[in-house]
Scaffold this motif. Sequence first.
Motif, mmCIF file in Angstrom:
data_model
loop_
_atom_site.group_PDB
_atom_site.id
_atom_site.type_symbol
_atom_site.label_atom_id
_atom_site.label_comp_id
_atom_site.label_asym_id
_atom_site.label_seq_id
_atom_site.Cartn_x
_atom_site.Cartn_y
_atom_site.Cartn_z
ATOM 1 N N TYR A 62 -55.891 -37.689 -35.676
ATOM 2 C CA TYR A 62 -55.480 -39.079 -35.886
ATOM 3 C C TYR A 62 -56.531 -40.066 -35.392
ATOM 4 O O TYR A 62 -56.207 -41.237 -35.154
ATOM 5 C CB TYR A 62 -54.156 -39.337 -35.163
ATOM 6 C CG TYR A 62 -53.027 -38.451 -35.617
ATOM 7 C CD1 TYR A 62 -52.167 -38.846 -36.628
ATOM 8 C CD2 TYR A 62 -52.821 -37.200 -35.038
ATOM 9 C CE1 TYR A 62 -51.122 -38.029 -37.047
ATOM 10 C CE2 TYR A 62 -51.782 -36.379 -35.448
ATOM 11 C CZ TYR A 62 -50.942 -36.800 -36.455
ATOM 12 O OH TYR A 62 -49.908 -35.986 -36.872
ATOM 13 N N PHE A 63 -57.776 -39.608 -35.218
ATOM 14 C CA PHE A 63 -58.835 -40.502 -34.763
ATOM 15 C C PHE A 63 -59.184 -41.522 -35.842
ATOM 16 O O PHE A 63 -58.723 -41.438 -36.989
ATOM 17 C CB PHE A 63 -60.081 -39.696 -34.386
ATOM 18 C CG PHE A 63 -59.971 -38.988 -33.061
ATOM 19 C CD1 PHE A 63 -59.109 -39.434 -32.080
ATOM 20 C CD2 PHE A 63 -60.731 -37.865 -32.802
ATOM 21 C CE1 PHE A 63 -58.990 -38.781 -30.866
ATOM 22 C CE2 PHE A 63 -60.632 -37.202 -31.596
ATOM 23 C CZ PHE A 63 -59.762 -37.658 -30.632
ATOM 24 N N LEU A 64 -60.026 -42.476 -35.479
ATOM 25 C CA LEU A 64 -60.441 -43.518 -36.431
ATOM 26 C C LEU A 64 -61.183 -42.892 -37.596
ATOM 27 O O LEU A 64 -62.085 -42.068 -37.415
ATOM 28 C CB LEU A 64 -61.342 -44.537 -35.733
ATOM 29 C CG LEU A 64 -60.738 -45.292 -34.549
ATOM 30 C CD1 LEU A 64 -61.731 -46.301 -34.022
ATOM 31 C CD2 LEU A 64 -59.481 -45.992 -34.965
ATOM 32 N N GLY A 65 -60.805 -43.290 -38.811
ATOM 33 C CA GLY A 65 -61.493 -42.819 -39.998
ATOM 34 C C GLY A 65 -61.129 -41.419 -40.443
ATOM 35 O O GLY A 65 -61.612 -40.968 -41.485
ATOM 36 N N GLU A 66 -60.290 -40.696 -39.684
ATOM 37 C CA GLU A 66 -59.916 -39.340 -40.067
ATOM 38 C C GLU A 66 -58.837 -39.373 -41.153
ATOM 39 O O GLU A 66 -57.927 -40.213 -41.102
ATOM 40 C CB GLU A 66 -59.375 -38.564 -38.853
ATOM 41 C CG GLU A 66 -60.425 -38.198 -37.832
ATOM 42 C CD GLU A 66 -61.364 -37.121 -38.336
ATOM 43 O OE1 GLU A 66 -60.917 -36.277 -39.128
ATOM 44 O OE2 GLU A 66 -62.545 -37.139 -37.962
ATOM 45 N N PRO A 67 -58.917 -38.465 -42.145
ATOM 46 C CA PRO A 67 -57.807 -38.380 -43.125
ATOM 47 C C PRO A 67 -56.559 -37.840 -42.445
ATOM 48 O O PRO A 67 -56.572 -36.790 -41.810
ATOM 49 C CB PRO A 67 -58.345 -37.402 -44.182
ATOM 50 C CG PRO A 67 -59.422 -36.633 -43.490
ATOM 51 C CD PRO A 67 -60.022 -37.551 -42.467
ATOM 52 N N LEU A 68 -55.481 -38.588 -42.571
ATOM 53 C CA LEU A 68 -54.259 -38.265 -41.831
ATOM 54 C C LEU A 68 -53.539 -37.070 -42.445
ATOM 55 O O LEU A 68 -53.572 -36.871 -43.664
ATOM 56 C CB LEU A 68 -53.325 -39.472 -41.832
ATOM 57 C CG LEU A 68 -53.793 -40.681 -41.038
ATOM 58 C CD1 LEU A 68 -52.890 -41.867 -41.308
ATOM 59 C CD2 LEU A 68 -53.831 -40.373 -39.554
ATOM 60 N N PRO A 69 -52.865 -36.267 -41.627
ATOM 61 C CA PRO A 69 -52.015 -35.196 -42.168
ATOM 62 C C PRO A 69 -50.802 -35.789 -42.874
ATOM 63 O O PRO A 69 -50.462 -36.968 -42.666
ATOM 64 C CB PRO A 69 -51.611 -34.403 -40.923
ATOM 65 C CG PRO A 69 -51.759 -35.357 -39.800
ATOM 66 C CD PRO A 69 -52.895 -36.276 -40.161
ATOM 67 N N PRO A 70 -50.130 -35.016 -43.723
ATOM 68 C CA PRO A 70 -48.957 -35.550 -44.432
ATOM 69 C C PRO A 70 -47.871 -36.001 -43.453
ATOM 70 O O PRO A 70 -47.611 -35.352 -42.450
ATOM 71 C CB PRO A 70 -48.487 -34.369 -45.288
ATOM 72 C CG PRO A 70 -49.674 -33.491 -45.411
ATOM 73 C CD PRO A 70 -50.461 -33.645 -44.151
ATOM 74 N N HIS A 71 -47.256 -37.138 -43.790
ATOM 75 C CA HIS A 71 -46.176 -37.687 -42.969
ATOM 76 C C HIS A 71 -44.853 -37.133 -43.497
ATOM 77 O O HIS A 71 -44.344 -37.567 -44.531
ATOM 78 C CB HIS A 71 -46.200 -39.206 -43.030
ATOM 79 C CG HIS A 71 -45.176 -39.865 -42.159
ATOM 80 N ND1 HIS A 71 -45.023 -39.559 -40.821
ATOM 81 C CD2 HIS A 71 -44.236 -40.815 -42.427
ATOM 82 C CE1 HIS A 71 -44.055 -40.292 -40.309
ATOM 83 N NE2 HIS A 71 -43.554 -41.052 -41.266
ATOM 84 N N LEU A 72 -44.292 -36.144 -42.813
ATOM 85 C CA LEU A 72 -43.107 -35.432 -43.277
ATOM 86 C C LEU A 72 -41.840 -36.143 -42.811
ATOM 87 O O LEU A 72 -41.773 -36.661 -41.699
ATOM 88 C CB LEU A 72 -43.113 -33.997 -42.749
ATOM 89 C CG LEU A 72 -44.341 -33.164 -43.138
ATOM 90 C CD1 LEU A 72 -44.309 -31.824 -42.433
ATOM 91 C CD2 LEU A 72 -44.419 -32.984 -44.643
#
Length: 633
Positions: A412-422
């Motif tokens: 969840y760092f800056l610029g990281e692609p986020l994991p799916p929000h379940l």
Amino acid sequence: MRRPKKYEAGEATQYISRRAALRKLQLSLNDFRRLCILKGVYPREPKHRRRAQKGSSDIKILYHAKDIRFLLHEPIVWTLRDYKIFAKKSGRDRAIKDFRNLKRRLAMFPEIKLDHIVKERYPTFIDALKDLDDCLTLLFLFSTFPSLHLIPREQSNLCRRLTIEFLHYVIASKSLRKVFISIKGYYFQAEIKGQKVTWIVPHYYPFKPQSRQEVDFKVMSIFVEFYTIMLGFTNFRLYHGLNLAYPPQFPSNMLQDNADTLKDESSFVSDRITALNFELLRTDKVQEDEEEPDIDMELLEQDGDSKRIIKMKQEAQEVSRLRTLFKGLKFFINREVPREPLVIIIRSFGGKVSWDSSVFSGATYDESDETITHQIVDRPSLSTQYISRDYIQPQWIFDCVNQRQLLPTNKYFLGEPLPPHLSPFVDAKRDTYIPPEEKALHDPSLIETHAQSEDESEDDAAAEEEDTVEQELLDAQLQRAYQQETAEYKKYGGADGVNEDEEDSDEEDFDGEEQESDDDDEEELDEKEKRLLEEKQKMSVQSGKVHKVNKRQVHKAEVDEHRLQARMVKPRHRNLFRKLIREKQAKEKEEWLLRKKRRTIETDAKEAKKLAKREARKAAAAAAAAAAQLGAK
């Protein structure tokens, strides 16, 4: 005894049309609609419409006759009639310009009191909590509305204050359990007195005026009129259960509407969020964490159902850990991040939160505070960063609450692609499509296999190809060795190593009786050899055969089975059977569409990664060529 006539009994007497109800109550359509909303009386669908309508085939709005008789004894009916009288007399005074009499009449304006209706519709406090979902969702929506023609500012102000009071109770009792971000808004679920209450806080957007034909604000305003009274009673009871002073006393600069806040919607919303970051006063003057009582296992296990008791114990332990999830953590919210849902969540689980005091009011500490552990940012990068804190995206807060633990922040760092929000509001054991990320949450063994990068997957594919080639070579070698063994076995005559020529020479010297016994021995040896050969063939490594499934035959078998099931269904149950089949087909189609959508997303992501790798290789090759040219020069 007189024979009853047609439509004098049965469904014809159980239902009444809306026009007949208006004549019976002597009310206008608007007053009748308002009365029905306040009393909770709604139209009904009869089982046989023609019987209920006394032979008429027209589509009419029908009510239960007993509900209309119930409305005849309602005191609000007289107040609605007083409204009509007041309108006529005040209009006459205004027409003849009798302002003295008009002022006297305005002071005697009839007011509707709904306290008795709340007590009537909800006999117990638990009944009110069960019906709190729609109430909260509608009041949170109206708390964001500006002053409209049919929605006065006083009503939206009352909705704002009541919703803030309820959120303060949720924060103080630490009763929040689930959160989720959707396109509609922020979903929240709290557990209050053993009841699960779910509501939606809408996203903040500038209000867009809509025409009257799209949304009937008058009907919604009638619902809000009842729900404000209901939530006021509920908040009063909840606050006294926690020894909190009600109504809560906020600082003088909060929730005070003046010309500036009423003109600027952003300051109007900021004032509401500021009130959420304020500690409430207690009547007992003791600041203690409200903790749920521990479950006495020795006492409860006497019931005999120990598995259920152990499950309750585990659930209670998880909830107790969840209530202090963010205890000891300090958060700082950047100006681009929506603050209201994050303030609710962080404070509900024991954390502290603040923001930039130069932009919004209500901040408790500055960004330069060294004790801040997490800073919530929703932008690709920051110019100044502190080493002592983690810079995370807002989704980390929601995912930690749903999984009931502090997750690693590296995803969840800056610029990281986020994991799916379940979504936490779906059943984990449902029959429909389940995303692989959700499967990995319930089965930790699937996390590593699902979290592979493209390079690892390509390496695995190459390794699998090498393994298959090696396996084929090994199978060929074993097959060759087996063939050699069987040839030698046949050549030398079995496991005893006796030559066939030697056996023939020995047989000539034996007598007839001995020769017969030898023949029996030979037969036994042949049987042993056959048995050994069969066992070796079973233990030998052979090349596998591809088993082709005839899809046409499988489909034909399924169709035949379905037809057999349809024939076995009784005629009175055929409609139900068809409905079940349609629902099953709809679920299968939905699952197929979701799988197809997932495959499309994954292929697009792979293509994007491959394209990015190619571009990086080209850039590296160009840089190497440029460096070589410079070196040559």
